[in-house]
Design a protein around this motif. Structure first.
Motif, short mmCIF file in Angstrom:
data_model
loop_
_atom_site.label_atom_id
_atom_site.label_comp_id
_atom_site.label_asym_id
_atom_site.label_seq_id
_atom_site.Cartn_x
_atom_site.Cartn_y
_atom_site.Cartn_z
N ASP A 117 13.94 -26.64 15.17
CA ASP A 117 14.79 -27.82 14.99
C ASP A 117 15.98 -27.85 15.96
O ASP A 117 16.44 -28.92 16.35
N ASN A 177 17.60 -25.53 7.14
CA ASN A 177 16.71 -26.55 6.61
C ASN A 177 16.28 -26.09 5.22
O ASN A 177 15.67 -25.01 5.08
N HIS A 219 14.18 -26.97 1.88
CA HIS A 219 13.08 -27.84 1.43
C HIS A 219 12.79 -27.65 -0.05
O HIS A 219 12.95 -26.56 -0.58
N ASP A 241 17.53 -22.74 12.19
CA ASP A 241 17.40 -23.76 13.22
C ASP A 241 16.55 -23.29 14.41
O ASP A 241 16.08 -24.11 15.19
N SER A 261 13.62 -32.54 2.38
CA SER A 261 14.32 -31.68 3.35
C SER A 261 15.78 -32.09 3.46
O SER A 261 16.10 -33.26 3.68
N ILE A 294 19.19 -30.83 5.59
CA ILE A 294 19.72 -29.95 6.63
C ILE A 294 21.23 -29.91 6.48
O ILE A 294 21.90 -30.95 6.49
#
Ligand code: SIN
Ligand code: MN
Length: 263
Positions: free
Chosen positions: A112, A129, A131, A201, A220, A222
């Motif tokens: 990412d 991130n 989830h 990341d 998700s 972030i």
């Protein structure tokens, strides 16, 4: 919620954690209830596959009350603060990646930070991130694939792929994927609905298409340190939010009925 010393060690070594069934069936149901209405909205924050199915629906905490709460859920926010040793984290991106039955397409190999750095001007690969699997994820319906330890050696070369899918993505070159996966293999992030994933990341990941008859929806969130905020406004707000207000965790039952009234 606190991660154990063992979980922290695994996160730093592997670059990810899988936390089975961290959220209950009722909490998952609260999150999935709003999705058909959100998919139906005519907004540029809904991205479609080339085949017309919704690929990802973004900016959800600004579009729906339940998503406004889950972005402040202590089972997501507190582990992020603990890993980053920082309590000033802002909401960088909020979405559900849909990967619908019979047609959800690939997410190519990427990390990412390549996008966060090149498109959004984020200086360092610190964002996390977080989830929540909104459906059971199996080998059939397009699980995320992680390359353990791929975050360790520093950023690997990427190229901007604007052709494979409808969503432009900075992708890792195939020889790099082969080298990294050759060292420690690939882990498929499977689990019952409610399972949480946390990854960094620079972790190389992707997911295959979903040709199964089962949906694979993943929430998700972030979070990024305020001190590491994006410096570029190239992408619209729903792809990288500009509000740098530090996120404050809510109560643990914030997704359950009555929670909105209690706020
Ligand atoms: C996916 O939804 O399979 C990809 C998710 C991601 O790249 O974070
Ligand atoms: Mn990704």
């Amino acid at each position: 919620m606190r991660l154990s010393a063992e979980q922290l060690k695994r996160f730093h070594e592997d670059g990810f954690l899988i936390l089975p069934s961290l959220f209950s069936k009722d909490e998952v149901a609260a999150l999935t209830a709003a999705l058909p209405g959100l998919y139906a909205e005519d907004t540029p924050a809904n991205f479609r596959e080339k085949n017309g199915l919704v690929r990802t629906t973004m900016g959800l905490h600004l579009r729906d009350a339940t998503y406004a709460r889950v972005v402040r859920h202590p089972r997501l926010v507190e582990p992020a603060m603990q890993i980053l040793e920082d309590r000033d984290l802002y909401i960088q991106q909020v979405k559900v990646n849909v990967k619908a039955a019979f047609g959800g397409e690939v997410w190519q190999w990427h990390y990412d930070f390549a996008t966060h750095h090149r498109e959004d001007g984020v200086p360092k690969p610190l964002a996390l991130n977080l989830h929540i699997l909104l459906d059971e994820v199996t080998e059939f319906n397009g699980p995320l694939w992680f390359i353990p330890g791929s975050h360790q050696g520093g950023p690997v070369p990427t190229h901007l792929d604007t052709v494979t899918t409808s969503y432009p993505l900075w992708c890792v070159e195939a020889p790099e994927v082969a080298r990294l996966a050759g060292a420690r293999g690939i882990v498929s992030a499977k689990g019952p609905a409610g399972t949480a994933l946390i990854f960094g990341d620079s972790l190389v990941h992707g997911s295959p298409p979903n040709m199964s008859p089962w949906n694979r929806r993943i929430f998700s969130l972030i979070l990024n340190p305020v001190s590491n905020a994006g410096r570029s406004n190239k992408r619209p707000d729903w792809q990288h939010h500009r509000d740098l207000t530090p996120v404050v965790p809510l109560a643990d039952d914030c997704l359950l009925p009555g929670a909105a009234a209690a706020e």
